[in-house]
Structures are given as structure tokens and as C-alpha cells.
Motif scaffolding. Structure first.
Motif, PDB file in Angstrom:
ATOM      1  N   ARG A 254     -14.617 -58.722  47.222  1.00 59.76           N
ATOM      2  CA  ARG A 254     -13.993 -59.264  48.442  1.00 59.76           C
ATOM      3  C   ARG A 254     -12.477 -59.409  48.261  1.00 59.76           C
ATOM      4  NH1 ARG A 254     -17.531 -61.990  51.960  1.00 59.76           N
ATOM      5  NH2 ARG A 254     -15.913 -63.520  52.446  1.00 59.76           N
ATOM      6  N   LEU A 255     -12.061 -59.934  47.109  1.00 62.81           N
ATOM      7  CA  LEU A 255     -10.627 -60.143  46.871  1.00 62.81           C
ATOM      8  C   LEU A 255      -9.878 -58.814  46.801  1.00 62.81           C
ATOM      9  CD1 LEU A 255      -8.219 -61.967  46.194  1.00 62.81           C
ATOM     10  CD2 LEU A 255      -8.927 -61.847  43.784  1.00 62.81           C
TER      11      LEU A 255
ATOM     12  N   ARG B  40     -18.593 -50.747  41.941  1.00 62.45           N
ATOM     13  CA  ARG B  40     -17.522 -51.629  41.489  1.00 62.45           C
ATOM     14  C   ARG B  40     -16.723 -50.996  40.354  1.00 62.45           C
ATOM     15  NH1 ARG B  40     -19.469 -57.068  38.849  1.00 62.45           N
ATOM     16  NH2 ARG B  40     -19.982 -55.539  37.232  1.00 62.45           N
TER      17      ARG B  40
ATOM     18  N   LEU C 267     -20.143 -54.338  48.396  1.00 61.76           N
ATOM     19  CA  LEU C 267     -20.399 -55.549  49.163  1.00 61.76           C
ATOM     20  C   LEU C 267     -21.640 -55.437  50.055  1.00 61.76           C
ATOM     21  CD1 LEU C 267     -16.761 -56.567  50.146  1.00 61.76           C
ATOM     22  CD2 LEU C 267     -18.323 -57.833  48.666  1.00 61.76           C
TER      23      LEU C 267
ATOM     24  N   PRO D  51     -23.037 -59.042  49.029  1.00 65.81           N
ATOM     25  CA  PRO D  51     -21.963 -59.456  49.954  1.00 65.81           C
ATOM     26  C   PRO D  51     -21.108 -60.606  49.433  1.00 65.81           C
ATOM     27  CG  PRO D  51     -24.057 -59.203  51.107  1.00 65.81           C
ATOM     28  CD  PRO D  51     -24.369 -59.126  49.656  1.00 65.81           C
ATOM     29  N   ARG D  52     -21.558 -61.385  48.485  1.00 68.40           N
ATOM     30  CA  ARG D  52     -20.806 -62.544  48.026  1.00 68.40           C
ATOM     31  C   ARG D  52     -19.988 -62.277  46.759  1.00 68.40           C
ATOM     32  NH1 ARG D  52     -25.100 -67.586  48.837  1.00 68.40           N
ATOM     33  NH2 ARG D  52     -25.431 -67.291  51.099  1.00 68.40           N
ATOM     34  N   ASP D  53     -19.936 -61.062  46.319  1.00 62.41           N
ATOM     35  CA  ASP D  53     -19.196 -60.784  45.093  1.00 62.41           C
ATOM     36  C   ASP D  53     -17.706 -61.061  45.302  1.00 62.41           C
ATOM     37  OD1 ASP D  53     -19.270 -59.480  42.316  1.00 62.41           O
ATOM     38  OD2 ASP D  53     -17.715 -58.325  43.355  1.00 62.41           O
ATOM     39  N   ARG D  54     -17.140 -61.980  44.514  1.00 65.75           N
ATOM     40  CA  ARG D  54     -15.759 -62.429  44.713  1.00 65.75           C
ATOM     41  C   ARG D  54     -14.765 -61.326  44.379  1.00 65.75           C
ATOM     42  NH1 ARG D  54     -14.823 -68.063  41.830  1.00 65.75           N
ATOM     43  NH2 ARG D  54     -12.819 -67.744  42.908  1.00 65.75           N
TER      44      ARG D  54
ATOM     45  N   VAL E   6     -10.682 -55.895  48.029  1.00 65.86           N
ATOM     46  CA  VAL E   6     -10.602 -55.233  49.333  1.00 65.86           C
ATOM     47  C   VAL E   6      -9.427 -55.802  50.120  1.00 65.86           C
ATOM     48  CG1 VAL E   6     -11.742 -55.033  51.585  1.00 65.86           C
ATOM     49  CG2 VAL E   6     -13.026 -54.547  49.510  1.00 65.86           C
ATOM     50  N   GLU E   7      -9.267 -57.116  50.072  1.00 69.41           N
ATOM     51  CA  GLU E   7      -8.164 -57.761  50.794  1.00 69.41           C
ATOM     52  C   GLU E   7      -6.809 -57.348  50.215  1.00 69.41           C
ATOM     53  OE1 GLU E   7      -6.459 -62.261  51.797  1.00 69.41           O
ATOM     54  OE2 GLU E   7      -8.409 -61.996  50.805  1.00 69.41           O
TER      55      GLU E   7
ATOM     56  N   TYR F 299     -15.526 -50.582  46.934  1.00 67.36           N
ATOM     57  CA  TYR F 299     -15.744 -52.029  46.955  1.00 67.36           C
ATOM     58  C   TYR F 299     -16.555 -52.446  48.190  1.00 67.36           C
ATOM     59  CZ  TYR F 299     -12.927 -53.566  42.970  1.00 67.36           C
ATOM     60  OH  TYR F 299     -12.469 -53.835  41.704  1.00 67.36           O
ATOM     61  N   ARG F 300     -16.282 -51.815  49.322  1.00 62.78           N
ATOM     62  CA  ARG F 300     -17.018 -52.157  50.538  1.00 62.78           C
ATOM     63  C   ARG F 300     -18.504 -51.778  50.404  1.00 62.78           C
ATOM     64  NH1 ARG F 300     -12.366 -50.337  54.911  1.00 62.78           N
ATOM     65  NH2 ARG F 300     -11.275 -52.364  54.948  1.00 62.78           N
TER      66      ARG F 300
END
Length: 408
Positions: free
Chosen positions: A300-301, A262, A290, A294-297, A303-304, A286-287
Motif C-alpha cells: 500500500r505504501l 511483491r 494487494l 489487501p492489508r499489506d502495508r 503504491v502511494e 504491488y496492486r
């Protein structure tokens, strides 16, 4: 009466004392001893008969036998003497049998029993050795040596058992030290390997301790990199550690590896005007984070958002500014300062270019909308957007038709 049944009182000192008194004619002394025996052995008829015989002898000598002829007295005395002689003979035979038993038969029997015990101890000791029950084997061979101190089989068996007991103690000591003092455990295991090559799983334990020592060194190096914020080096070391032993310091390694992924992604995103390669590497970090959480906000954000930003850049390379502006605007609504404002600057550029495309196509209203959106962004120089918006506005303002002058 059998010889065996007489052994019980023939061996009594009072019986021998009575026999001696009878031979010496001391009838009263003999009677006292015989009566004592009769009390202790009430079922022995021989003792009662002997008492009667002694009383008769005493009376005979005292002249108490009267009214009988000399011939009758002779036969009476002879019968009694015969009975006494038979009893004495039986006593002698019983005593001889007892002496023979104690001197010859009992020692032979004891020797046979001792030999059987020796053979059994040797056999059971060998069985205990074969079954790795070394404490039991040592006791059995020691028992055999008490019976035969020079027995070579017992000596060799005891030596083997004691050696195995000593090796087992060293082995157990090494096992108990593996966690707290692996270096000492390793020294003991090497000693065992020298003294008894192939002993139990010593080779495997040496390998495991050495592997663990290597893992410990790698873990310490990874921790040093983590504390120094050398995220890429920490990632490499933690990943190598997990590939060798997934369970070693599992909680710490997993958490620190996640944070290293991270933080490395943050570092790549925090540069001024990051390249596409840097942004793609940030997405990859970041992937990987995860995969651990896997639930790290945040992961996930980002990466999007990063994926949308890179796609918008590709659209701009293809002059597809409308699609690029749509993606960049969506990112801007979530985080206006995304990528330290680089997304905002890209959005400003895309809006200008899209407005230009609309203006060239004759869609002045559409162009004006894009220029005004660009001019409304903060944190960028919007001079060009405002200028374009004014020009388009002027173009959209109708020119008044001049009124003809009246004829004089």
C-alpha cells in the motif's frame, strides 16, 4: 369321527401292533397297546370302544360270558365285530389318505411352491439388476439356480450381476487411489473404460485425473521458479494454475503468488535510475499483490509513493517544478533513500529548477529558499545549490553608499 382326526393315532406303531394282535387273537398284547394309546389320546372314543371290544372277545373266549343265550351272544359278538370292522376300515382309509398325500399331493404342492419360489427369485433378481443392487441380484439368481440349475435366465442374470460387482469393485478401488496414487487410479479407470464403455462417470474421472496431473506439473514448475527467484515466470505459472483450478493448493499458491508479485516489484524498484515503464510495472505488481493481501502495508505504501514519484516526473516534464518539488519532498520525508536515492536526486534537481524559475522572476528570497533546501540534502552533490545560494545572497546584500570626501 373323521378320517382326518384319526390320522393322529392310526399312524402310531402301537395301533398297528394292536390291530395285528387282534387279528391273531392275542387279546392281552392288544390290550396293552390300546391302553398305552388311550393314555396318549384320552379324547379318542374309538380307542375306548376298541378296548371294550377286546375285553369282551377275551372274556368270550375264556367262557366268562355266562347267563346269556347263544343267540344273544351271537348278536353281541356280531355288533362288536361290525364296530371293529368299521374302525379297521376307517384306519385303512386314513392310512390310504396319508399315503396318497405323501406320495402324490405333497410332491405336487412342493413342486408348485418350488416353481413359485423360482419365478419370484427371477423377477426380484431382474428388479435388483435394474436398480443396480447387484449383490442382492446375485443372491436371488443363485437361489433360483439351486431350484433350477439349468435355468438360462438365472444363469444370465447371475453373470450380469457378478460382472457389475466386479466392475464396481474396480471403480471403488480407482476412487480410493485418486488422491494417493493417481497414476494407478488412471490405469484402473482406463481398464474399466475398455471393459465397459460409458460405465458411470469413468470418462469424467479420467479427465479430472489428467487435469490434476497437468495442474501438478504446473504447480511444480511454478514452485521451481519461485525457489529460483524467477518472479515473472513464477507469476505467470501461478496465475495460469489459478485460472484452471482456483482451489488447487490454494493456500500455497496464493501466498507464493503474493510474494512473487511483491518481490518482482521490489526488483523493479531496486535498479539504478529506474525508467518510468519499470516504475509503472512495479506499481502494477504491488496492486496485484494487494488483490491477494489487501492489508499489506509495504504494498500500500509503495503504491502511494511510486504514484507520487511518477506524477512528480510528469510535472518536471512540464516545467512545473514547484509541484514536482512538493511531491518529491513528501516522498523524501517518508523514505529519504526511496528508489535507491533516485527520488532524492530528482528532488535536488526540482529544487534547483524551481529556484531558477523564482530567480528569473525576480523573487530572490524565494529562489534562495529553494537553493538552501537543495543544499541541505544529503547523499547528493550540492555544489551547484550552494554556489547559487551564495550568488543570490550576494545579490540580496545591499551595496554601501560611499561617503563624500570633506572639502579642504
Amino acid at each position: 369321527m373323521t378320517v382326518q382326526s384319526g390320522i393322529s393315532y392310526f399312524n402310531d406303531p402301537r395301533y398297528r401292533e394292536a390291530a395285528q394282535s387282534i387279528q391273531q387273537g392275542e387279546w392281552k398284547v392288544a390290550l396293552r397297546s390300546l391302553r398305552d394309546l388311550a393314555k396318549e389320546y384320552p379324547n379318542q372314543q374309538d380307542i375306548s370302544a376298541l378296548i371294550e371290544e377286546v375285553i369282551a372277545r377275551e372274556r368270550l373266549e375264556a367262557g366268562s360270558i355266562v347267563g346269556r343265550s347263544p343267540l344273544a351272544i351271537y348278536f353281541l359278538n356280531r355288533r362288536r365285530l361290525t364296530a371293529l370292522a368299521v374302525m379297521l376300515l376307517l384306519a385303512i382309509l386314513a392310512l390310504s389318505g396319508w399315503i396318497a398325500y405323501t406320495r402324490w399331493l405333497a410332491p405336487v404342492r412342493a413342486m408348485r411352491l418350488e416353481q413359485a419360489t423360482l419365478v419370484r427369485s427371477l423377477y426380484e433378481g431382474q428388479v435388483a439388476l435394474a436398480e443396480s443392487r447387484y449383490e442382492d441380484a446375485a443372491q436371488l439368481f443363485e437361489q433360483a439356480l439351486t431350484l433350477d440349475p439349468d435355468n438360462p435366465s438365472a444363469q444370465q442374470g447371475l453373470e450380469k450381476a457378478q460382472r457389475q460387482i466386479s466392475l464396481a469393485r474396480l471403480y471403488n478401488l480407482a476412487r480410493s487411489l485418486e488422491e494417493d496414487d493417481p497414476l494407478r487410479a488412471l490405469q484402473i479407470l482406463h481398464q474399466l473404460q475398455e471393459e465397459e464403455p460409458g460405465y458411470r462417470d469413468v470418462v469424467q474421472r479420467i479427465e479430472r485425473i489428467q487435469e490434476r496431473a497437468t495442474l501438478q506439473e504446473q504447480f511444480q514448475a511454478a514452485e521451481e521458479a519461485y525457489q529460483s527467484e524467477e518472479w515473472e515466470r513464477a507469476i505467470d505459472l501461478y496465475t495460469m494454475l489459478r485460472s484452471q483450478d482456483l482451489d488447487y493448493q490454494a493456500v500455497t499458491v496464493q501466498q507464493h503468488l503474493f510474494e512473487s508479485y511483491r518481490n518482482q516489484a521490489r526488483l523493479l524498484m531496486d535498479v539504478d535510475k529506474p525508467s518510468r515503464d519499470e516504475l509503472e510495472r512495479a506499481i502494477q505488481n504491488y496492486r496485484m499483490a494487494l488483490t491477494l493481501q489487501p492489508r499489506d502495508r509495504e504494498a500500500r505504501l509503495n503504491v502511494e509513493l511510486l504514484s507520487k514519484h511518477l506524477e512528480a516526473r510528469r510535472f518536471m516534464d512540464e516545467d512545473r517544478f514547484a509541484e514536482a518539488a512538493l511531491l518529491l519532498s513528501a516522498i523524501h520525508s517518508v523514505d529519504p533513500n526511496f528508489l535507491r536515492g533516485d527520488n532524492r536526486r530528482a528532488l535536488y534537481y526540482a529544487l534547483l529548477q524551481y529556484g531558477g524559475q523564482l530567480q528569473d522572476a525576480g523573487d530572490l528570497y524565494g529562489a534562495l529558499e529553494q537553493y538552501q533546501a537543495a543544499a541541505g540534502l544529503t547523499g547528493v552533490d550540492t555544489t551547484e545549490a550552494r554556489m547559487r545560494a551564495r550568488l543570490v545572497t550576494v545579490a540580496l546584500t545591499p551595496t554601501p553608499t560611499p561617503t563624500p570626501a570633506p572639502t579642504p
